[in-house]
Design an enzyme around this catalytic site. Structure first.
Site, mmCIF file in Angstrom:
data_model
loop_
_atom_site.group_PDB
_atom_site.id
_atom_site.type_symbol
_atom_site.label_atom_id
_atom_site.label_comp_id
_atom_site.label_asym_id
_atom_site.label_seq_id
_atom_site.Cartn_x
_atom_site.Cartn_y
_atom_site.Cartn_z
ATOM 1 N N TYR A 190 -62.421 -26.173 100.937
ATOM 2 C CA TYR A 190 -62.526 -26.608 102.330
ATOM 3 C C TYR A 190 -61.728 -27.871 102.651
ATOM 4 O O TYR A 190 -61.762 -28.346 103.792
ATOM 5 C CB TYR A 190 -63.991 -26.799 102.750
ATOM 6 C CG TYR A 190 -64.788 -27.816 101.959
ATOM 7 C CD1 TYR A 190 -65.959 -27.433 101.322
ATOM 8 C CD2 TYR A 190 -64.413 -29.146 101.875
ATOM 9 C CE1 TYR A 190 -66.728 -28.348 100.616
ATOM 10 C CE2 TYR A 190 -65.163 -30.065 101.178
ATOM 11 C CZ TYR A 190 -66.323 -29.662 100.556
ATOM 12 O OH TYR A 190 -67.074 -30.574 99.858
ATOM 13 N N LYS A 232 -75.691 -27.604 112.521
ATOM 14 C CA LYS A 232 -76.693 -26.910 111.720
ATOM 15 C C LYS A 232 -77.372 -25.810 112.533
ATOM 16 O O LYS A 232 -77.523 -25.926 113.748
ATOM 17 C CB LYS A 232 -77.751 -27.900 111.206
ATOM 18 C CG LYS A 232 -77.187 -29.078 110.415
ATOM 19 C CD LYS A 232 -76.489 -28.629 109.151
ATOM 20 C CE LYS A 232 -77.444 -28.229 108.050
ATOM 21 N NZ LYS A 232 -78.248 -29.333 107.510
ATOM 22 N N ARG A 262 -69.962 -33.837 93.460
ATOM 23 C CA ARG A 262 -69.902 -34.864 94.498
ATOM 24 C C ARG A 262 -70.699 -36.098 94.079
ATOM 25 O O ARG A 262 -70.291 -37.211 94.330
ATOM 26 C CB ARG A 262 -70.458 -34.306 95.816
ATOM 27 C CG ARG A 262 -70.500 -35.345 96.931
ATOM 28 C CD ARG A 262 -71.147 -34.761 98.193
ATOM 29 N NE ARG A 262 -71.180 -35.766 99.242
ATOM 30 C CZ ARG A 262 -72.123 -36.679 99.383
ATOM 31 N NH1 ARG A 262 -73.137 -36.723 98.532
ATOM 32 N NH2 ARG A 262 -72.073 -37.561 100.362
ATOM 33 N N ASP A 273 -73.866 -22.831 101.584
ATOM 34 C CA ASP A 273 -75.024 -23.497 100.989
ATOM 35 C C ASP A 273 -74.856 -23.466 99.474
ATOM 36 O O ASP A 273 -75.360 -22.589 98.783
ATOM 37 C CB ASP A 273 -76.312 -22.781 101.401
ATOM 38 C CG ASP A 273 -77.528 -23.686 101.284
ATOM 39 O OD1 ASP A 273 -78.647 -23.189 101.455
ATOM 40 O OD2 ASP A 273 -77.349 -24.890 101.007
ATOM 41 N N LYS A 281 -70.572 -23.323 106.956
ATOM 42 C CA LYS A 281 -71.037 -24.334 106.005
ATOM 43 C C LYS A 281 -71.794 -23.617 104.888
ATOM 44 O O LYS A 281 -72.949 -23.246 105.047
ATOM 45 C CB LYS A 281 -71.925 -25.363 106.695
ATOM 46 C CG LYS A 281 -72.319 -26.534 105.815
ATOM 47 C CD LYS A 281 -73.091 -27.574 106.616
ATOM 48 C CE LYS A 281 -73.419 -28.782 105.738
ATOM 49 N NZ LYS A 281 -74.343 -28.421 104.640
ATOM 50 N N CYS A 335 -104.121 -47.376 88.399
ATOM 51 C CA CYS A 335 -103.985 -45.953 88.738
ATOM 52 C C CYS A 335 -102.705 -45.436 88.103
ATOM 53 O O CYS A 335 -101.614 -45.965 88.371
ATOM 54 C CB CYS A 335 -103.953 -45.781 90.257
ATOM 55 S SG CYS A 335 -103.614 -44.082 90.787
ATOM 56 N N GLU A 388 -65.300 -23.482 110.217
ATOM 57 C CA GLU A 388 -65.605 -22.840 108.935
ATOM 58 C C GLU A 388 -67.107 -22.778 108.752
ATOM 59 O O GLU A 388 -67.818 -23.724 109.123
ATOM 60 C CB GLU A 388 -65.030 -23.645 107.766
ATOM 61 C CG GLU A 388 -63.555 -23.905 107.795
ATOM 62 C CD GLU A 388 -63.177 -24.963 106.763
ATOM 63 O OE1 GLU A 388 -62.834 -26.085 107.172
ATOM 64 O OE2 GLU A 388 -63.256 -24.655 105.564
ATOM 65 N N CYS A 443 -107.119 -41.578 89.391
ATOM 66 C CA CYS A 443 -107.832 -42.589 88.591
ATOM 67 C C CYS A 443 -109.304 -42.733 88.956
ATOM 68 O O CYS A 443 -110.041 -43.446 88.263
ATOM 69 C CB CYS A 443 -107.143 -43.948 88.723
ATOM 70 S SG CYS A 443 -107.338 -44.714 90.348
ATOM 71 N N CYS A 449 -105.321 -45.496 97.605
ATOM 72 C CA CYS A 449 -106.136 -45.748 96.408
ATOM 73 C C CYS A 449 -106.083 -47.237 96.113
ATOM 74 O O CYS A 449 -105.002 -47.835 96.087
ATOM 75 C CB CYS A 449 -105.574 -44.949 95.233
ATOM 76 S SG CYS A 449 -106.132 -45.519 93.610
ATOM 77 N N SER A 504 -70.435 -37.520 103.257
ATOM 78 C CA SER A 504 -71.244 -36.504 103.913
ATOM 79 C C SER A 504 -70.816 -36.397 105.369
ATOM 80 O O SER A 504 -70.052 -37.225 105.868
ATOM 81 C CB SER A 504 -72.723 -36.882 103.817
ATOM 82 O OG SER A 504 -72.931 -38.177 104.343
ATOM 83 N N LEU A 505 -71.308 -35.377 106.054
ATOM 84 C CA LEU A 505 -70.957 -35.157 107.458
ATOM 85 C C LEU A 505 -72.133 -35.493 108.356
ATOM 86 O O LEU A 505 -73.298 -35.319 107.979
ATOM 87 C CB LEU A 505 -70.558 -33.693 107.686
ATOM 88 C CG LEU A 505 -69.331 -33.180 106.938
ATOM 89 C CD1 LEU A 505 -69.105 -31.710 107.259
ATOM 90 C CD2 LEU A 505 -68.093 -33.992 107.285
ATOM 91 N N CYS A 534 -109.926 -41.505 94.236
ATOM 92 C CA CYS A 534 -108.543 -41.154 93.923
ATOM 93 C C CYS A 534 -108.509 -39.970 92.968
ATOM 94 O O CYS A 534 -109.207 -39.993 91.931
ATOM 95 C CB CYS A 534 -107.830 -42.353 93.298
ATOM 96 S SG CYS A 534 -106.193 -41.978 92.650
#
Length: 783
Positions: free
Chosen positions: A233, A321, A144, A125, A123, A451, A121, A418, A445, A81-82, A415
């Protein structure tokens, strides 16, 4: 050669050229109708002469028989990863690190320093994939995955129209691994959702999810029907290099038929990079595809090698980003979820709104303190942000839009799963003999494994890959086992029978047998894995390894007092109390006992780690008691004066005053006048003696590991042992296992199929072992 064969070859060459001009160069030379006519002609000829059909024909992109599951693929070169940058300061800091790493001259009052060239370049998605070509033909596609191991999606990537099944031209390396992103354009995404709605199917939230879901279809015919695209890339393994720059690599790959980004540019210096980022950010909405930032890479491959890698990311690349995007929407309700540790967490249910191209209907609220900080009420209009373009988050209430019927948010007394009581946690701060209690931000809880939510999450964690690694027990399977009453604790997994699971949804005879075998295979876990699997609060993998390596037995870990645990590396007092509290709990003791009774045999147990034998001092122990007003110096004076803990406890006032000032002496005397304090101190000393950590215990020689300081590289496929086993064995001997070959590499282990790493090792004159020689090396005395 027959006329049909000649025409088929002509049509394939012509269609390949048109595909290249359309998908790679973005310069179509014929109308779509003419392309379709040529394609139909080829398809008809191949139907008449099926013996002439080849795997690289343009017609062979329609998908094939559905798979039952994907097989795993290990990446020869990890798909790392970067690191991320979120502003100009982060980018300038990255540039500074690069310049310093390359030992480039810095700027001064008389001028700027040397400028680094970067590739720029967008990025995309989408989903990162690896394409392996051998002798110019596509032989494998893989996701990956976790960066080290991905899934074999070869059948599916062949259906992506702009991925060449055979490379164009000539001169490509015998082994060429191309890496890139499979994505879906905005127009393609809209068409797909329209088709899904028309067919009564489920629509996708965003192009990235649509691309990832399409590429991981077990039925490749579905993948073939989806408007997927690929953009290259970079490279993975190659048998020979063909350029000295990153952009040079991409331009050459384009000549061989690989689509690359039309936005690819060269920047000279960080100022050019920031200009590129701002320019493409302004054009982001008008681009035909979704992007979430810009990737900058040092263009020189020699410089990339010199800069190298951190643990999980290259030092020569960064992803800048885009800022989180925000939208307004309405808070419809707040619901509460229960996690593995019992934490009851508020979740915002929102009127659906698109944020950065994603439809958001839920957002985390973290805890009730965050709700109070925001001043949040049900019915409010709120600002939603996708933090880092990923996690939806409520960041602000628009008070002027609050309706008259807005309702406050209350934590439930019971809760929601439960019905057990919900309590607010307490924070205990321990310092110098005092405990300060305050309210924590988390509500829990108290139902624990009674639970259903906690039980399910606890078992999902217990069976996970890094814990007990029981394959075949996914979330849905665990939920079924709990809902059917077959499992009420992790220990119950080891009593399951074929008859109990074969009729459950998703199971059949073979999968039931496989699951039971996987459960049986998990009965000999390493101690560290078992400790991690137990799900002790605040104890992750590394802390579990510290406990296992240091104390070397479950019995010692279970009995260890908090003060004794703090002698171990990186374990503070609060984590030590969590560990001690977990093992002191009667229910946890019962579950662990049942696990051992049902056949678990923990590995890697033995004597206390040699470095901890006789590792404590009397002064250090007194200091750990946190006697008010007494620090390390005073503790050491007491140790030197009295020579034993018992002597300190029994010392009278006059003797104490000979060692310490009046205030400290009084504090020590008052501390040990409490029978509870004296008993606790003696109990700690007794345990140190029992474990062999006491200052009077036998000291052990800490021998240096035989491969300490050496860097090894594993390449190719290993057949006599798995790569994970080989890596673990080398690391246990003190070696560092790297993913890349350099002049600092001590040895390369090369199995069948070794590629560029072996070539480079030979070029550098490094020591190389085949797998048999490696196994023989490991079996030597002293190794």
């Amino acid at each position: 050669m027959t006329a049909a064969n000649t025409r088929i070859l002509e049509l394939r060459a012509e269609l390949d050229q048109h595909n290249y001009r359309y998908h790679v160069l973005d310069e179509p030379s014929i109308p779509d109708a003419e392309y379709d006519r040529l394609f139909r002609e080829l398809k008809a000829l191949e139907a008449e002469h099926p013996e002439l059909v080849t795997a690289d024909s343009p017609t062979q992109r329609v998908g094939s028989t559905a798979l039952s599951a994907f097989t795993q693929v290990r990446h020869e070169v990890p798909m790392l990863s970067l690191g991320n940058a979120f502003d100009d300061t982060d980018m300038r800091e990255f540039d500074r690190r690069v310049s310093e790493g390359l030992d480039l001259p810095a700027g001064d009052l008389f001028g700027g320093g040397a400028e680094v060239e970067y590739s720029c370049e967008p990025k995309l998605d989408g989903l990162a994939v690896s394409l392996l070509y051998q002798d110019g033909y596509l032989v494998r596609g893989a996701t990956r995955g976790d960066g080290t191991t991905g899934e074999d999606i070869s059948v599916n990537v062949r259906t992506v129209r702009n991925i060449p099944l055979k490379l164009h031209g000539s001169g490509w390396p015998a082994v060429l691994e191309v890496r890139g992103e499979v994505f879906m354009s905005k127009a393609g995404f809209d068409r797909l959702n329209e088709a899904q709605l028309a067919a009564g199917g489920k629509t996708f939230a965003n192009p990235r999810n649509a691309a990832a879901g399409s590429l991981r279809q077990l039925d490749s015919k579905i993948t073939a029907s989806r408007p997927l695209e690929f953009c290259c890339y970079g490279l993975g393994q190659v048998s020979e290099e063909f350029s000295d720059t990153h952009i040079g690599n991409l331009k050459q790959l384009q000549q061989w038929g690989m689509p690359i980004s039309h936005e690819l540019k060269l920047a000279r210096g960080i100022a050019d990079c920031l200009d590129y980022y701002r320019d493409i950010g302004e054009r982001r909405a008008s681009l035909p595809y979704e992007i979430d930032g810009v990737v900058f890479k040092v263009n020189s491959l020699a410089s990339q090698r010199e800069l190298g890698f951190r643990a999980r990311e290259p030092r020569w690349a960064i992803a800048h980003k885009f800022p989180a995007m925000e939208e307004l929407t309405e808070l419809l309700d707040v619901e509460f979820q229960v996690g593995r540790t019992g934490a009851v967490t508020p979740v915002a249910r929102l009127k659906p709104v698109k944020v950065a191209g994603v439809t958001v209907s839920n957002a985390t609220l973290h805890n009730m303190d965050e709700v109070a900080r925001l001043g949040l009420m049900i019915g409010d209009t709120v600002i939603i942000r996708r933090a880092g373009d990923v996690i939806p988050q409520v960041v602000q209430v628009v008070l002027e839009r609050r309706p008259g019927d807005a309702r406050p948010v209350h934590i439930p007394e019971r809760c929601p799963v439960c019905g057990s009581h919900v309590e607010r946690t307490q924070l205990v701060k321990r310092s110098k003999g005092r405990e300060t209690i305050s309210e924590g931000a988390v509500y829990r809880c108290v139902g624990r494994l009674a639970c259903g939510a906690q039980l399910k999450q606890a078992i999902i964690h217990f069976v996970s890959r890094r814990a007990m690694d029981i394959e075949g027990l996914g979330e849905k399977s665990v939920e079924q086992l709990v809902d059917e009453g077959l499992v009420s604790s992790p220990a119950d997994l080891y009593t399951l029978t074929f008859e109990q699971i074969v009729d459950l949804e998703g199971f059949a005879e073979l999968s039931s047998k496989n699951l039971l075998q996987a459960i049986a295979d998990s009965k000999r876990p390493a101690l560290a894995r078992f400790i991690y699997a137990l799900g002790i609060p605040d104890v992750g993998e590394e802390t579990a390894k510290v406990l296992a390596r240091s104390l070397a037995s479950l019995e010692r870990v279970q009995r260890a007092l908090p003060q004794v645990l703090t002698y171990l590396p990186d374990i503070g007092l609060e984590v030590a109390y969590e560990i001690h509290s977990f093992f002191s709990d009667a229910h946890n003791q019962q579950v662990i006992g049942q696990l051992l009774e049902r056949g678990l045999e923990l590995q890697d147990q033995g004597e206390l780690g040699a470095e901890f034998a006789a590792s404590t001092t009397l002064g250090g122990l007194i200091d750990k008691l946190h006697i008010p007003s007494v620090g390390p110096g005073g503790a050491q004076k007491l140790a030197e004066k009295f020579g034993s803990l018992q002597g300190v406890i029994e010392a009278d006032w006059l003797d104490m005053r000979q060692a310490l000032p009046e205030k400290q002496a009084k504090s020590v005397r008052e501390f040990f006048d409490s029978p509870d304090n004296a008993r606790a101190a003696l109990a700690i000393e007794a345990q140190l003696r029992d474990f062999g950590m006491h200052w009077q215990s036998e000291k052990k020689t800490v021998e240096g590991l035989p491969l300490a300081g050496q860097t090894w590289v594993l390449t190719g496929s290993l057949e006599l042992m798995s790569r994970d086993v080989a890596k673990a064995r080398l690391e246990s001997l003190g070696a560092k296992v790297s993913g890349s070959v350099s002049g600092k590499t001590h040895c390369v282990v090369a199995g069948p199929g070794a590629g560029s790493k072996l070539v480079k090792a030979n070029e550098l004159g490094l020591k190389v072992l085949d797998e048999e020689a490696f196994v023989a090396f490991l079996s030597q005395p002293g190794i």
